[in-house]
Design an enzyme around this catalytic site. Structure first.
Site, mmCIF file in Angstrom:
data_model
loop_
_atom_site.group_PDB
_atom_site.id
_atom_site.type_symbol
_atom_site.label_atom_id
_atom_site.label_comp_id
_atom_site.label_asym_id
_atom_site.label_seq_id
_atom_site.Cartn_x
_atom_site.Cartn_y
_atom_site.Cartn_z
ATOM 1 N N SER A 278 1.552 -0.887 -9.397
ATOM 2 C CA SER A 278 1.039 -1.551 -8.226
ATOM 3 C C SER A 278 1.612 -3.050 -8.494
ATOM 4 O O SER A 278 1.592 -3.759 -7.383
ATOM 5 C CB SER A 278 -0.181 -1.442 -7.930
ATOM 6 O OG SER A 278 -0.574 -0.422 -7.634
ATOM 7 N N SER B 167 -6.317 -0.409 -1.050
ATOM 8 C CA SER B 167 -5.700 0.943 -0.809
ATOM 9 C C SER B 167 -4.116 0.932 -0.816
ATOM 10 O O SER B 167 -3.549 0.108 -0.274
ATOM 11 C CB SER B 167 -6.093 1.425 0.576
ATOM 12 O OG SER B 167 -5.531 2.351 1.159
ATOM 13 N N THR C 105 -0.911 0.676 -12.345
ATOM 14 C CA THR C 105 -1.520 1.884 -13.185
ATOM 15 C C THR C 105 -0.894 3.064 -12.568
ATOM 16 O O THR C 105 -0.820 3.530 -11.225
ATOM 17 C CB THR C 105 -2.859 2.166 -12.983
ATOM 18 O OG1 THR C 105 -3.769 1.156 -13.594
ATOM 19 C CG2 THR C 105 -3.298 3.635 -13.532
HETATM 20 C C1 LIG Z 1 -6.166 -0.495 -8.329
HETATM 21 C C2 LIG Z 1 -5.335 0.440 -9.390
HETATM 22 C C3 LIG Z 1 -6.050 0.694 -10.601
HETATM 23 S S1 LIG Z 1 -5.022 2.147 -8.597
HETATM 24 C C4 LIG Z 1 -3.267 1.522 -7.890
HETATM 25 C C5 LIG Z 1 -1.984 2.069 -8.256
HETATM 26 N N1 LIG Z 1 -2.074 3.365 -8.893
HETATM 27 C C6 LIG Z 1 -2.597 4.487 -8.033
HETATM 28 O O1 LIG Z 1 -2.966 4.544 -7.028
HETATM 29 C C7 LIG Z 1 -2.592 5.562 -9.178
HETATM 30 C C8 LIG Z 1 -3.813 6.276 -9.385
HETATM 31 C C9 LIG Z 1 -3.963 7.348 -10.364
HETATM 32 C C10 LIG Z 1 -3.284 6.925 -11.586
HETATM 33 C C11 LIG Z 1 -4.001 7.974 -12.705
HETATM 34 N N2 LIG Z 1 -5.458 8.420 -12.496
HETATM 35 C C12 LIG Z 1 -5.910 9.477 -12.239
HETATM 36 O O2 LIG Z 1 -5.476 10.612 -11.848
HETATM 37 C C13 LIG Z 1 -7.474 9.563 -12.058
HETATM 38 N N3 LIG Z 1 -7.970 10.896 -11.650
HETATM 39 C C14 LIG Z 1 -3.507 7.469 -13.966
HETATM 40 O O3 LIG Z 1 -4.701 6.758 -14.566
HETATM 41 O O4 LIG Z 1 -2.395 7.672 -14.538
HETATM 42 C C15 LIG Z 1 -1.701 0.870 -8.866
HETATM 43 O O5 LIG Z 1 -1.037 0.492 -9.857
HETATM 44 N N4 LIG Z 1 -2.963 0.311 -8.688
HETATM 45 C C16 LIG Z 1 -4.037 -0.150 -9.649
HETATM 46 C C17 LIG Z 1 -3.962 -1.536 -9.681
HETATM 47 O O6 LIG Z 1 -3.476 -2.357 -8.763
HETATM 48 O O7 LIG Z 1 -4.233 -2.222 -10.980
#
Ligand SMILES: CC1(C)S[C@@H]2[C@H](NC(=O)CCCC[C@H](NC(=O)C[NH3+])C(=O)[O-])C(=O)N2[C@H]1C(=O)[O-]
Length: 351
Positions: free
Chosen positions: A62, A160, A303
């Site tokens: 992100s 989101s 992430t």
């Molecule tokens: C808000 C957050 C944390 S989530 C958002 C985006 N990443 C995602 O939406 C991926 C979410 C799933 C990732 C996965 N987790 C799972 O599958 C959990 N069941 C993992 O940890 O590899 C990003 O990057 N942002 C981070 C941000 O902005 O820091």
């Protein structure tokens, strides 16, 4: 005016704590008035044992949202759209609520549900189901619209990915070109970010790169190599590739006003708190962290399967830090990695 020297011992301690929490490797790069300091620990590839390398490219997740926000805000400055335009005026019929504006997207106040919650409820199966899939923007928006809104537009913050998928749709509609071209022309080339690219839907990371190692949900299960994926589930919300040096250049250049006018940068860095303590806030595609020493740093976190990233700079752009650990789905490793910020920006340890 003098700035506190970074506590590089503290940075290394944070990196080692990420390893102790299961990351195969980690690295950090600090850029300040008195030069650059890089530290690496562990391995960039678990199977070969190749050591972590500060030059290596990785998936920034992100942190890509700040790249997308910069492009859209440049289009606002060029008069192509306005922050308070309803999204449906620019993308007719896309959303079921004409009240959702461009500003709501950039501040995560649109109420559009995040489809990744369901998509990745079961981490490894969810990842394996999409790692080679190519989604259209519309398919991702449809996944979101199948779920209830999380808030009335503008009423509250609810992070989101969908918001920055719609940002990507706006960029492509207004420029008539893929987002890759906008990143290239407006950010990567001007700043000479030679290690940064947007290759969706190619699954490979070409050149020297860090392999990602995803923690399964089941405690003690072996890590899953998650390096190759399309990241089509995220695209303009999370599919950029970069390096620590390029992220420091990007965040510093942004804060120094090289990408946006002073007025637009002020708008971007005008934040609202996202946590009860008020130390975590969000502006326009940009996070602000208030550190224990009172320093306020701006940037984004990332992430994506196998990769945790922090990329932040001081408001004057004189100091920046990027940090990476090549694991994910393991909050303790992420929290440990995040401690590089305090060490780098507040630390007074040995430089
Ligand atoms: C808000 C957050 C944390 S989530 C958002 C985006 N990443 C995602 O939406 C991926 C979410 C799933 C990732 C996965 N987790 C799972 O599958 C959990 N069941 C993992 O940890 O590899 C990003 O990057 N942002 C981070 C941000 O902005 O820091």
């Amino acid at each position: 005016d003098t700035v506190p020297a970074p506590d590089m011992d503290g940075v290394v301690a944070a990196l080692n704590a990420a390893l102790a929490e299961g990351a195969p490797g980690a690295m950090a790069r600090y850029t300040g008035p008195d030069g650059v300091r890089s530290r690496t620990v562990g391995v960039r590839d678990l199977s070969t044992g190749a050591p972590m390398d500060i030059r290596a490219r990785f998936r920034i997740g992100s942190v890509s949202k700040t790249f997308s926000a910069v492009v859209l805000l440049q289009l606002v400055e060029e008069g192509r759209l306005r922050l308070d335009d309803p999204v449906n005026r620019l993308l007719p019929g896309l959303l079921p609520d004409d009240r959702v504006t461009v500003r709501h997207l950039l501040t995560h106040r649109s109420g559009l549900a995040d489809y990744t919650n369901a998509m990745f409820e079961h981490t490894v199966p969810g990842f394996e189901a999409v790692r080679n899939r190519v989604f259209s923007y519309q398919e991702l928006v449809d996944l979101s619209l199948a779920e209830p809104r999380t808030t009335e537009p503008g009423v509250s913050y609810a992070y989101s990915n969908t918001n920055f998928v719609v940002v990507g749709m706006l960029i492509e509609k207004l420029t008539g070109r893929p987002v890759a071209d906008a990143y290239e022309r407006r950010i990567i080339k001007p700043l000479k970010l030679r290690g940064t690219s947007y290759v969706h839907p190619d699954t490979r990371i070409k050149g020297l790169h860090v392999r990602g190692h995803l923690h399964p949900d089941e405690a003690g299960a072996p890590l899953v190599d998650s390096t190759e994926q399309t990241v089509s589930w995220a695209q303009s919300a999370g599919a950029v590739l970069s390096t620590p040096a390029d992220l420091n250049t990007f965040m510093s250049a942004l804060m120094r006003g090289r990408l946006l006018s002073p007025a637009m940068l002020d708008a971007m860095t005008t934040v609202t708190p996202t946590d009860a303590t008020g130390t975590r806030s969000y502006g326009l595609g940009l996070r602000r962290y208030e550190l224990s020493c009172g320093e306020r740093v701006f940037g984004h976190t990332g992430t994506v399967q196998g990769y945790y990233t922090y990329a932040f700079a001081t408001r004057d752009g004189r100091r920046s830090l990027s940090a990476l650990a090549n694991t994910s789905n393991h909050g303790a490793a992420n929290t440990a990695l995040g401690r590089t910020l305090e060490a780098a920006f507040c630390g007074t340890g040995p430089a």
